[in-house]
Write a protein that holds these residues in place. Sequence first.
Motif, PDB file in Angstrom:
ATOM      1  N   TYR A  59       0.859  -1.183   0.000  1.00 30.20           N
ATOM      2  CA  TYR A  59       0.000   0.000   0.000  1.00 30.20           C
ATOM      3  C   TYR A  59       0.894   1.232   0.000  1.00 30.20           C
ATOM      4  CZ  TYR A  59      -3.632  -3.377   0.862  1.00 30.20           C
ATOM      5  OH  TYR A  59      -4.483  -4.455   0.729  1.00 30.20           O
ATOM      6  N   LEU A  60       0.887   1.960  -1.125  1.00 24.81           N
ATOM      7  CA  LEU A  60       1.801   3.073  -1.354  1.00 24.81           C
ATOM      8  C   LEU A  60       1.029   4.386  -1.340  1.00 24.81           C
ATOM      9  CD1 LEU A  60       3.719   1.452  -4.372  1.00 24.81           C
ATOM     10  CD2 LEU A  60       4.103   1.113  -1.918  1.00 24.81           C
ATOM     11  N   THR A  61       1.596   5.384  -0.676  1.00 24.55           N
ATOM     12  CA  THR A  61       0.938   6.684  -0.603  1.00 24.55           C
ATOM     13  C   THR A  61       1.346   7.558  -1.776  1.00 24.55           C
ATOM     14  OG1 THR A  61       2.706   7.515   0.820  1.00 24.55           O
ATOM     15  CG2 THR A  61       0.772   6.598   1.902  1.00 24.55           C
ATOM     16  N   SER A  62       0.485   8.494  -2.114  1.00 28.18           N
ATOM     17  CA  SER A  62       0.728   9.419  -3.217  1.00 28.18           C
ATOM     18  C   SER A  62       0.667  10.840  -2.682  1.00 28.18           C
ATOM     19  CB  SER A  62      -0.312   9.215  -4.320  1.00 28.18           C
ATOM     20  OG  SER A  62      -1.601   9.633  -3.879  1.00 28.18           O
ATOM     21  N   ASN A  63       0.723  11.820  -3.592  1.00 25.77           N
ATOM     22  CA  ASN A  63       0.644  13.218  -3.172  1.00 25.77           C
ATOM     23  C   ASN A  63      -0.805  13.702  -3.101  1.00 25.77           C
ATOM     24  OD1 ASN A  63       0.035  13.324  -5.861  1.00 25.77           O
ATOM     25  ND2 ASN A  63       1.862  14.480  -6.463  1.00 25.77           N
ATOM     26  N   SER A  64      -1.735  12.755  -3.008  1.00 23.95           N
ATOM     27  CA  SER A  64      -3.148  13.100  -2.884  1.00 23.95           C
ATOM     28  C   SER A  64      -3.785  12.096  -1.922  1.00 23.95           C
ATOM     29  CB  SER A  64      -3.832  13.037  -4.261  1.00 23.95           C
ATOM     30  OG  SER A  64      -3.858  11.706  -4.738  1.00 23.95           O
ATOM     31  N   SER A  65      -5.104  11.968  -1.969  1.00 18.44           N
ATOM     32  CA  SER A  65      -5.793  11.025  -1.103  1.00 18.44           C
ATOM     33  C   SER A  65      -5.883   9.633  -1.730  1.00 18.44           C
ATOM     34  CB  SER A  65      -7.206  11.529  -0.789  1.00 18.44           C
ATOM     35  OG  SER A  65      -7.935  11.738  -1.989  1.00 18.44           O
ATOM     36  N   THR A  66      -5.188   9.431  -2.846  1.00 19.48           N
ATOM     37  CA  THR A  66      -5.198   8.136  -3.527  1.00 19.48           C
ATOM     38  C   THR A  66      -4.083   7.243  -3.014  1.00 19.48           C
ATOM     39  OG1 THR A  66      -6.124   9.104  -5.544  1.00 19.48           O
ATOM     40  CG2 THR A  66      -5.022   6.979  -5.765  1.00 19.48           C
ATOM     41  N   VAL A  67      -4.432   6.024  -2.659  1.00 18.03           N
ATOM     42  CA  VAL A  67      -3.449   5.011  -2.265  1.00 18.03           C
ATOM     43  C   VAL A  67      -3.252   4.061  -3.435  1.00 18.03           C
ATOM     44  CG1 VAL A  67      -2.998   3.057  -0.723  1.00 18.03           C
ATOM     45  CG2 VAL A  67      -3.988   5.169   0.177  1.00 18.03           C
ATOM     46  N   ARG A  68      -1.993   3.846  -3.810  1.00 17.41           N
ATOM     47  CA  ARG A  68      -1.666   2.918  -4.886  1.00 17.41           C
ATOM     48  C   ARG A  68      -1.507   1.521  -4.289  1.00 17.41           C
ATOM     49  NH1 ARG A  68      -3.028   6.539  -8.698  1.00 17.41           N
ATOM     50  NH2 ARG A  68      -1.616   8.303  -8.834  1.00 17.41           N
ATOM     51  N   VAL A  69      -2.342   0.597  -4.727  1.00 18.36           N
ATOM     52  CA  VAL A  69      -2.275  -0.783  -4.246  1.00 18.36           C
ATOM     53  C   VAL A  69      -1.446  -1.583  -5.243  1.00 18.36           C
ATOM     54  CG1 VAL A  69      -3.588  -2.794  -3.510  1.00 18.36           C
ATOM     55  CG2 VAL A  69      -4.540  -0.503  -3.202  1.00 18.36           C
ATOM     56  N   PHE A  70      -0.246  -1.981  -4.817  1.00 21.00           N
ATOM     57  CA  PHE A  70       0.711  -2.643  -5.697  1.00 21.00           C
ATOM     58  C   PHE A  70       0.614  -4.154  -5.495  1.00 21.00           C
ATOM     59  CE2 PHE A  70       4.948  -4.286  -6.740  1.00 21.00           C
ATOM     60  CZ  PHE A  70       5.214  -3.665  -7.962  1.00 21.00           C
ATOM     61  N   ASP A  71       0.199  -4.869  -6.539  1.00 22.95           N
ATOM     62  CA  ASP A  71       0.079  -6.323  -6.494  1.00 22.95           C
ATOM     63  C   ASP A  71       1.458  -6.922  -6.730  1.00 22.95           C
ATOM     64  OD1 ASP A  71      -0.316  -9.065  -7.151  1.00 22.95           O
ATOM     65  OD2 ASP A  71      -2.368  -8.656  -7.761  1.00 22.95           O
ATOM     66  N   LEU A  72       2.025  -7.568  -5.720  1.00 21.49           N
ATOM     67  CA  LEU A  72       3.372  -8.094  -5.839  1.00 21.49           C
ATOM     68  C   LEU A  72       3.467  -9.250  -6.818  1.00 21.49           C
ATOM     69  CD1 LEU A  72       3.502  -6.481  -3.090  1.00 21.49           C
ATOM     70  CD2 LEU A  72       5.319  -8.051  -2.466  1.00 21.49           C
ATOM     71  N   ALA A  73       2.363  -9.956  -7.042  1.00 22.41           N
ATOM     72  CA  ALA A  73       2.391 -11.095  -7.954  1.00 22.41           C
ATOM     73  C   ALA A  73       2.427 -10.644  -9.411  1.00 22.41           C
ATOM     74  CB  ALA A  73       1.191 -11.999  -7.705  1.00 22.41           C
ATOM     75  N   THR A  74       1.602  -9.642  -9.740  1.00 26.83           N
ATOM     76  CA  THR A  74       1.511  -9.190 -11.132  1.00 26.83           C
ATOM     77  C   THR A  74       2.309  -7.923 -11.389  1.00 26.83           C
ATOM     78  OG1 THR A  74      -0.466  -7.865 -10.677  1.00 26.83           O
ATOM     79  CG2 THR A  74      -0.795 -10.185 -11.277  1.00 26.83           C
ATOM     80  N   GLN A  75       2.780  -7.264 -10.324  1.00 29.70           N
ATOM     81  CA  GLN A  75       3.511  -5.997 -10.413  1.00 29.70           C
ATOM     82  C   GLN A  75       2.697  -4.942 -11.172  1.00 29.70           C
ATOM     83  OE1 GLN A  75       7.515  -6.703 -11.795  1.00 29.70           O
ATOM     84  NE2 GLN A  75       8.067  -7.845  -9.959  1.00 29.70           N
ATOM     85  N   THR A  76       1.402  -4.917 -10.842  1.00 32.20           N
ATOM     86  CA  THR A  76       0.496  -3.907 -11.374  1.00 32.20           C
ATOM     87  C   THR A  76      -0.132  -3.164 -10.200  1.00 32.20           C
ATOM     88  OG1 THR A  76      -1.326  -5.496 -11.433  1.00 32.20           O
ATOM     89  CG2 THR A  76      -0.010  -5.241 -13.440  1.00 32.20           C
ATOM     90  N   THR A  77      -0.721  -2.003 -10.479  1.00 31.30           N
ATOM     91  CA  THR A  77      -1.323  -1.207  -9.415  1.00 31.30           C
ATOM     92  C   THR A  77      -2.795  -0.931  -9.687  1.00 31.30           C
ATOM     93  OG1 THR A  77      -0.674   0.862 -10.483  1.00 31.30           O
ATOM     94  CG2 THR A  77       0.844  -0.056  -8.848  1.00 31.30           C
ATOM     95  N   SER A  78      -3.522  -0.757  -8.596  1.00 34.61           N
ATOM     96  CA  SER A  78      -4.892  -0.260  -8.648  1.00 34.61           C
ATOM     97  C   SER A  78      -4.995   0.834  -7.597  1.00 34.61           C
ATOM     98  CB  SER A  78      -5.892  -1.384  -8.367  1.00 34.61           C
ATOM     99  OG  SER A  78      -5.644  -1.975  -7.104  1.00 34.61           O
ATOM    100  N   ASP A  79      -6.066   1.598  -7.608  1.00 29.80           N
ATOM    101  CA  ASP A  79      -6.180   2.755  -6.721  1.00 29.80           C
ATOM    102  C   ASP A  79      -7.333   2.613  -5.738  1.00 29.80           C
ATOM    103  OD1 ASP A  79      -4.066   3.906  -8.015  1.00 29.80           O
ATOM    104  OD2 ASP A  79      -5.270   5.281  -9.219  1.00 29.80           O
ATOM    105  N   VAL A  80      -7.100   3.119  -4.536  1.00 31.35           N
ATOM    106  CA  VAL A  80      -8.160   3.287  -3.544  1.00 31.35           C
ATOM    107  C   VAL A  80      -8.169   4.760  -3.159  1.00 31.35           C
ATOM    108  CG1 VAL A  80      -9.000   2.697  -1.250  1.00 31.35           C
ATOM    109  CG2 VAL A  80      -7.884   0.952  -2.640  1.00 31.35           C
ATOM    110  N   VAL A  81      -9.298   5.420  -3.338  1.00 32.55           N
ATOM    111  CA  VAL A  81      -9.415   6.841  -3.019  1.00 32.55           C
ATOM    112  C   VAL A  81     -10.018   6.975  -1.623  1.00 32.55           C
ATOM    113  CG1 VAL A  81     -10.407   9.056  -3.686  1.00 32.55           C
ATOM    114  CG2 VAL A  81      -9.695   7.438  -5.447  1.00 32.55           C
TER     115      VAL A  81
END
Length: 536
Positions: A59-81
Amino acid sequence: MTHATFRALCAFTSATFPSAAWMAGLLRWRPPVSGRWRGLVAGCLALGLGAAHAAPFAYLTSNSSTVRVFDLATQTTSDVVLPGPVGNGVAVNRQGTRVYLAGVTARGVLIPSLQVIDATTQAALPAIALNGPSGASWAGVAVNPSGDRVYVANPDGRYVAVVDPGTRQVVNTITLTGKPANLVFSPDGSRLYVSNGSNGTGDSISVIDPQTQTVVASVAVSNGPSDLSFNPQGTRLYVTHPQSNVVSVIDSTSHRLLSTLPLSFSPVSAVVSRDGSKLYVSDYSFNGAQVAVFDTRTNALLRSIPVGNRSTGIAITPDGRSVLVVNFLSNNVSVIDTATDTVTATVAVSNVVGPFYGAFISPDTRAVGPSPTGTGTVGLSLNGGGSSCRVTNPSFTTAPGTPPAGMRLVHGVVSFTATPCTNGARVTVTLTYPSPVPDGAVLYKYGRTAASPAQAVYTPVAATVSGNTLSYTIEDGGVGDEDLTVNGQIVDPVGLGVPLSVLAGLAAVPTLSEWGLLLLGGLMVLAVAVRGRRPG
């Protein structure tokens, strides 16, 4: 059903129910059709078509209220606002079900709240009010092993807030002499360690007893202590000091400062390898682009690994094979192979900032899979066993051998290994079934026992039932541990037996053919389409 027909049905199901959450919901839904409908959805999930969420995630933080969810298996990201922006600290609970992040300033207004993410659905939950004083800021976050208390550092208020996530209330505040930055629990959960800055005078590490919620010890360190990382044995605590370019090494049994490791850069975050042999430190210097690797036995600098520019958070994956490094100015994440200490992947992640510290990778303490009998999804979770104890090699198989007399293992057998756990540890296992556990059901362990060391047998296991969940405790080397050895590894195949008399009493339900299933799905799609065309 042919394989081609099955895949076609899966593709149709995935198109009809585009999210894993919808499909998982279908597994809990009880339509007036046969188990083949639920079996179809479960099989699709197993094939990876609309696959359900699976740990681990970062779970990676950004410069906004969006958290980048990094899938370690696929090395892709999705967002949680989230409802508001968050700061430097992130903590995933040991159960892998919740992610906690402290709120920060938004448009000049401080958000005194603890943001929460449901890690099973990757959805934002309502924030928890922290009730801080006017002008309060928040930093590190830590969760106790049982997950029923969250600790949040308040540098401006010079205290740690204690939050009950169940009641969503701040239940206590622990006063400190310095400004707390980060917090971490010892691997056994018996102590909470807090890094305190005091502008160069009186900087320390506070040791808190979570039972009494009082400070029981203090260790003086160099100015500006920041991130905290334990070795797996819990005997050494490593503290980064971005202002003084050193890492402190503390003996956590005697609470003594043993040494300081000098660096040529600004160390902001650190993590120890799963075997405890290496320490990885990230570089927050403006032009920094490296991770330093130390030998923990000799404190010697082994090498520097080139990564992206101005690194912040660093964490190790649950299997210990990779180290994840967040690179602020490069807007990417570096993946380091711990066997070779080389970067194996660099993944672009837009607007990524941190976190700067915290347990921001979800643990492998859960597993989810389709039951081999087509009844739906079966879940498994661990609690206890030490900070590195995780689920490996989970499988969901048909019942081996001859089931107990008069019983049927309706959902098959769940097999898993818990490792590396503390030697002799007691672990609580929770199984979640797709339907309520009926009266008369018995949980059976399948494997070797002290009385039957040469042959696998079915043995009843004492368990607690609540609805469709069932919990039991198993001890490393004790009854139920199939390897019969105190070695930090628990091998445990189990299955739920339901009496044949109970099954015979269940009313039969009508079934649908494969074409009937397709027709039902088509009617549902048509209904949604018609509803969507109604004038609003």
